[in-house]
Design an enzyme around this catalytic site. Structure first.
Site, PDB file in Angstrom:
ATOM      1  N   LYS A   1      -2.961   0.986 -11.234  1.00 36.22           N
ATOM      2  CA  LYS A   1      -2.798   2.219 -11.998  1.00 36.22           C
ATOM      3  C   LYS A   1      -1.645   2.003 -12.971  1.00 36.22           C
ATOM      4  CE  LYS A   1      -2.270   7.239 -11.674  1.00 36.22           C
ATOM      5  NZ  LYS A   1      -2.402   8.434 -10.837  1.00 36.22           N
TER       6      LYS A   1
ATOM      7  N   GLU B   1       0.828   0.943  -8.524  1.00 37.35           N
ATOM      8  CA  GLU B   1       1.129   1.757  -9.712  1.00 37.35           C
ATOM      9  C   GLU B   1       2.517   1.438 -10.263  1.00 37.35           C
ATOM     10  OE1 GLU B   1       1.229   6.368 -11.382  1.00 37.35           O
ATOM     11  OE2 GLU B   1       1.162   6.012  -9.231  1.00 37.35           O
TER      12      GLU B   1
END
Length: 299
Positions: free
Chosen positions: A217, A180
């Site tokens: 992400k 992420e």
């Protein structure tokens, strides 16, 4: 070698339509999450009481009829949640056995101060032991967040190198990492940062072996479908989007414009829920939310 349960989880994440619920608020973000839920800081006097309250909030969401495995592919948990039970079962086990929702675990310990336009992750002591613990509880994957504030090539390179290095450690333990590298939605150079990020990620992904797979992400990009090369990459299972401070309606609209990207919302998922709601109103609000995020994730 993957267990039968892990194979079933992998198949679900790869093939099913749906989104990932981010229920991983940690120590620093929990007071704000509780405040938005209608619980002020004067209603708890210790970290333990705070975590009891946020676990009750998460339990109410997870056990709600609207929270179903037909639309919710997975849920990201905080380690404190992993140590707790829902209706007499370990939280991760309950998610899979009772809801058919794939459990992920947040493993990062927060962010360093900004350097070169980015915030790297703090060191993660005891990561190997945490991964062993996650495996024992049938956790499928992990998630770790770092933040890009500006389009600094050196900083973005460092972010990707750190994410991938830890991702390799996580894959070696038999889990699927969600990398992420969030781009701040308020960055004045957001689009340029996204271009640098995608180039760096593609370069790193090309170095992975055929057996190594990750999830990504990312912040919803400035240009619709900008990340289509990442979505199509053979080493990427799924690209999921964080809401990043956008309201749920704005995040859903932006996500709808990005084919093949699904949601992994946190605050946008719990938006509108409050502790004082009746069960009927709570379920109706969550049903509306889940339906809208599922629809946006289905494009």
């Amino acid at each position: 070698m993957a267990t039968e349960v892990q194979q079933a989880m992998l198949e679900k994440v790869k093939t099913n339509i749906g989104f990932i619920a981010a229920l991983d608020q940690s120590g620093g973000s929990t007071p704000k999450a509780l405040r938005l839920y209608g619980i002020d800081e004067n209603q708890f006097s210790s970290d333990e009481e705070m975590f009891d309250l946020v676990h009750a909030m998460r339990t109410r969401i997870i056990t709600c009829e609207a929270f179903d495995g037909d639309r919710v592919l997975g849920a990201i948990l905080f380690e404190n949640t992993l140590d707790r039970e829902i209706e007499g079962k370990n939280s991760a086990v309950f998610l899979w056995e009772n809801k058919h929702v794939v459990p992920f675990l947040k493993v990062d310990k927060g962010l360093e101060s900004e350097t070169d336009g980015v915030q790297l992750m703090k060191p993660i002591p005891g990561l190997d032991a945490l991964l062993v613990k996650a495996n024992k509880q049938n956790v499928f994957g992990t998630k770790m967040r770092s933040v890009i504030k500006s389009a600094n090539p050196d900083g973005i390179k460092a972010i990707v190198e750190q994410q991938v290095s830890l991702g390799l450690q996580i894959m070696a333990a038999g889990l699927v990492p969600i990398l992420e590298p969030e781009v701040d939605i308020n960055s004045a150079t957001k689009a340029k940062a996204e271009a640098l990020l995608q180039d760096a990620l593609l370069l790193a992904l090309d170095q992975l072996s055929a057996e190594q797979e990750v999830m990504l992400k990312v912040t919803i990009p400035e240009t619709a479908n900008f990340y289509k090369a990442l979505i199509a990459h053979p080493r990427v299972i799924k690209v999921v989007a964080l809401s990043g401070g956008y309201s749920r309606d704005v995040a859903n609209q932006k996500l709808t414009e990005n084919t093949g990207m699904i949601a992994s919302f946190s605050r946008a998922l719990s938006e509108g829920l409050s502790a004082g709601m009746s069960d009927e109103d709570f379920n109706a609000t969550l049903e509306y939310t889940i339906a809208s995020i599922y629809k946006a994730s289905s494009t």
